[in-house]
Design a protein around this motif. Structure first.
Motif, PDB file in Angstrom:
ATOM      1  N   PRO A 187      59.647  16.593  31.629  1.00 28.97           N
ATOM      2  CA  PRO A 187      61.323  16.153  31.590  1.00 28.97           C
ATOM      3  C   PRO A 187      61.932  16.306  33.203  1.00 28.97           C
ATOM      4  O   PRO A 187      62.980  16.010  33.505  1.00 28.97           O
ATOM      5  N   TYR A 188      61.084  17.196  33.990  1.00 30.58           N
ATOM      6  CA  TYR A 188      61.871  17.824  35.023  1.00 30.58           C
ATOM      7  C   TYR A 188      61.402  17.149  36.317  1.00 30.58           C
ATOM      8  O   TYR A 188      60.271  17.111  36.542  1.00 30.58           O
ATOM      9  N   GLN A 189      62.383  16.960  37.227  1.00 31.57           N
ATOM     10  CA  GLN A 189      62.395  16.333  38.463  1.00 31.57           C
ATOM     11  C   GLN A 189      62.038  17.661  39.443  1.00 31.57           C
ATOM     12  O   GLN A 189      61.612  17.327  40.537  1.00 31.57           O
ATOM     13  N   TRP A 190      62.630  18.827  39.281  1.00 25.22           N
ATOM     14  CA  TRP A 190      62.714  19.659  40.260  1.00 25.22           C
ATOM     15  C   TRP A 190      62.776  21.250  39.470  1.00 25.22           C
ATOM     16  O   TRP A 190      63.321  21.235  38.389  1.00 25.22           O
ATOM     17  N   ILE A 191      61.807  22.036  40.003  1.00 25.84           N
ATOM     18  CA  ILE A 191      62.083  23.380  39.271  1.00 25.84           C
ATOM     19  C   ILE A 191      62.124  24.374  40.240  1.00 25.84           C
ATOM     20  O   ILE A 191      61.429  24.407  41.274  1.00 25.84           O
ATOM     21  N   HIS A 192      63.183  25.178  40.205  1.00 27.32           N
ATOM     22  CA  HIS A 192      63.552  26.080  41.066  1.00 27.32           C
ATOM     23  C   HIS A 192      63.245  27.518  40.839  1.00 27.32           C
ATOM     24  O   HIS A 192      63.564  27.946  39.402  1.00 27.32           O
ATOM     25  N   PHE A 193      62.490  28.401  41.416  1.00 25.67           N
ATOM     26  CA  PHE A 193      62.140  29.801  41.163  1.00 25.67           C
ATOM     27  C   PHE A 193      63.103  30.663  41.750  1.00 25.67           C
ATOM     28  O   PHE A 193      63.055  30.864  43.103  1.00 25.67           O
ATOM     29  N   GLU A 194      63.431  31.745  41.101  1.00 24.12           N
ATOM     30  CA  GLU A 194      64.017  32.981  41.980  1.00 24.12           C
ATOM     31  C   GLU A 194      62.830  33.844  42.355  1.00 24.12           C
ATOM     32  O   GLU A 194      61.816  33.995  41.539  1.00 24.12           O
ATOM     33  N   ILE A 235      66.833  19.502  36.382  1.00 21.28           N
ATOM     34  CA  ILE A 235      66.304  20.670  37.067  1.00 21.28           C
ATOM     35  C   ILE A 235      66.170  21.888  36.323  1.00 21.28           C
ATOM     36  O   ILE A 235      67.131  22.095  35.512  1.00 21.28           O
ATOM     37  N   LEU A 236      65.252  22.571  36.509  1.00 22.30           N
ATOM     38  CA  LEU A 236      64.797  23.693  35.702  1.00 22.30           C
ATOM     39  C   LEU A 236      65.112  24.908  36.441  1.00 22.30           C
ATOM     40  O   LEU A 236      64.351  25.186  37.628  1.00 22.30           O
ATOM     41  N   CYS A 237      65.664  26.058  36.235  1.00 22.43           N
ATOM     42  CA  CYS A 237      65.990  27.365  37.072  1.00 22.43           C
ATOM     43  C   CYS A 237      65.254  28.385  36.402  1.00 22.43           C
ATOM     44  O   CYS A 237      65.518  28.519  34.933  1.00 22.43           O
ATOM     45  N   VAL A 238      64.442  29.200  37.002  1.00 22.19           N
ATOM     46  CA  VAL A 238      63.435  29.949  36.465  1.00 22.19           C
ATOM     47  C   VAL A 238      63.685  31.403  37.102  1.00 22.19           C
ATOM     48  O   VAL A 238      64.034  31.454  38.304  1.00 22.19           O
ATOM     49  N   GLY A 239      64.173  32.396  36.149  1.00 17.83           N
ATOM     50  CA  GLY A 239      64.524  33.702  36.812  1.00 17.83           C
ATOM     51  C   GLY A 239      65.068  34.781  35.906  1.00 17.83           C
ATOM     52  O   GLY A 239      64.915  34.522  34.536  1.00 17.83           O
ATOM     53  N   HIS A 240      66.184  35.103  36.273  1.00 23.27           N
ATOM     54  CA  HIS A 240      66.759  36.456  35.623  1.00 23.27           C
ATOM     55  C   HIS A 240      68.175  35.968  35.154  1.00 23.27           C
ATOM     56  O   HIS A 240      68.847  35.236  35.579  1.00 23.27           O
TER      57      HIS A 240
END
Length: 329
Positions: free
Chosen positions: A145-152, A12-17
């Motif tokens: 590689p990612y199954q999920w990407i979460h964006f702030e 899981i990739l988290c995109v943000g601050h």
């Protein structure tokens, strides 16, 4: 629930601050012009510490604690705080190889006052010159590689384009291999509404709902799902009232809150709920089970100070992912 992908559901990739939080734990919230730190009982600062902050950074911490293969993507200032931030990410197993280091910038910071008497948190944030992540930065990332990407929910124009890039990536894949996207709509900012139709899962905060004039979880879900794309999941955490969610035209599901015996630190509670819910959904749990798991983990978080005690709670097995709906009374 979200996908039958053969990828590792923990990726899981988290995109943000990300920023540095300077935490000040006080017996009471200080009065204006008070000399906090003196021997006066009402003004005593009980503890002061650095803590890595930022919504996406916190999401990745919780995911790492839960056992996910969590990664963070965002900008990091090439300042003296960089070492602290990167080492702290690593402490929780969060991959930062994709992070963009910006030279000549100062690290964003938040001065946080926690009141032991009320468990309130007061945050004063400063970002002098660190730029937001660009679409060009995101386009350089290998998404496979990612199954999920979460964006702030920030940097709206760029995040909208990033989500569209994920959609383009998905077009070349079998449906079971699609990357699921989620976005957090938290701040009271009208421009965030533009992100609602784009993601597969939309987290809508109580603060944003109040800003829009929505009075409860049910109204919030009805209004937001009308804006979301067909079949999207909408999740609405509501603090001490628990959380509700729905998918498309499906029935609304609910979870109560799971408060600890004593609330001591609410900083990061919403980030914890979002991350734990994502973790459960990514593992194929039903929507009701997933928000219940999110509420349980968030309830545990507000009962401890900082992130490190969560490691022990999760290690004890008391917060293991399981069939949450069966626990309903």
């Amino acid at each position: 629930m979200m996908s039958s992908s053969t990828r590792d559901p923990r990726s899981i990739l988290c995109v943000g601050h990300v920023c540095v939080d300077l935490i000040n734990l006080c017996s009471h919230y200080p009065e204006e012009d008070a000399k906090v730190g003196t021997t006066t009982a009402n003004n005593r600062c009980l503890e002061q510490r650095w803590q890595r902050g930022g919504n996406a950074a916190n999401n990745s911490t919780v995911l790492g604690l839960l056992g996910a293969k969590a990664a963070f993507l965002g900008t990091i200032a090439d300042s003296h705080e960089k070492r602290f931030l990167l080492e702290d990410f690593a402490k929780y197993g969060v991959n930062t190889e994709q992070a963009v280091v910006c030279k000549g910038c100062e690290c964003p910071s938040s001065c946080v006052i926690l009141s032991r008497a009320t468990a309130s948190r007061t945050i004063i944030h400063s970002n002098k010159n660190l730029p937001e992540l660009s679409v060009e930065d995101f386009a350089q990332v290998d998404l496979t590689p990612y199954q999920w990407i979460h964006f702030e929910g920030r940097n709206v124009a760029n995040v909208a384009q990033m989500i569209k890039l994920v959609r383009e990536h998905n077009k070349g894949l079998p449906r079971g291999e699609f990357i699921t996207t989620s976005v957090e709509i938290e701040k009271a900012k009208p421009e965030l509404e533009a992100l609602i139709p784009l993601a597969d899962v939309v987290f809508v905060s109580k603060d944003f709902a109040a800003f829009k004039g929505y009075s409860n979880k049910a109204e919030t879900l009805e209004r937001v799902k009308a804006l979301a794309h067909p079949g999207a999941v909408v999740v609405c955490p509501w603090g001490e009232e628990g959380a509700s969610a729905c998918q498309g035209s499906g029935v609304m599901v609910h979870s109560p809150a799971f408060p600890p015996a004593s609330v001591v630190d609410t900083l990061g509670a919403g980030d914890t709920f979002n991350a734990a819910t994502i973790f459960a959904l990514a593992h194929g749990s039903a929507l009701e089970d997933s928000i219940r798991f999110g509420c349980r983990v968030a309830g545990a978080k507000v009962g401890v100070i900082g992130w490190e005690p969560m490691r022990g709670l999760l290690g004890s097995g008391t917060l293991l992912l399981k069939n949450e709906a069966s626990l309903a009374t």
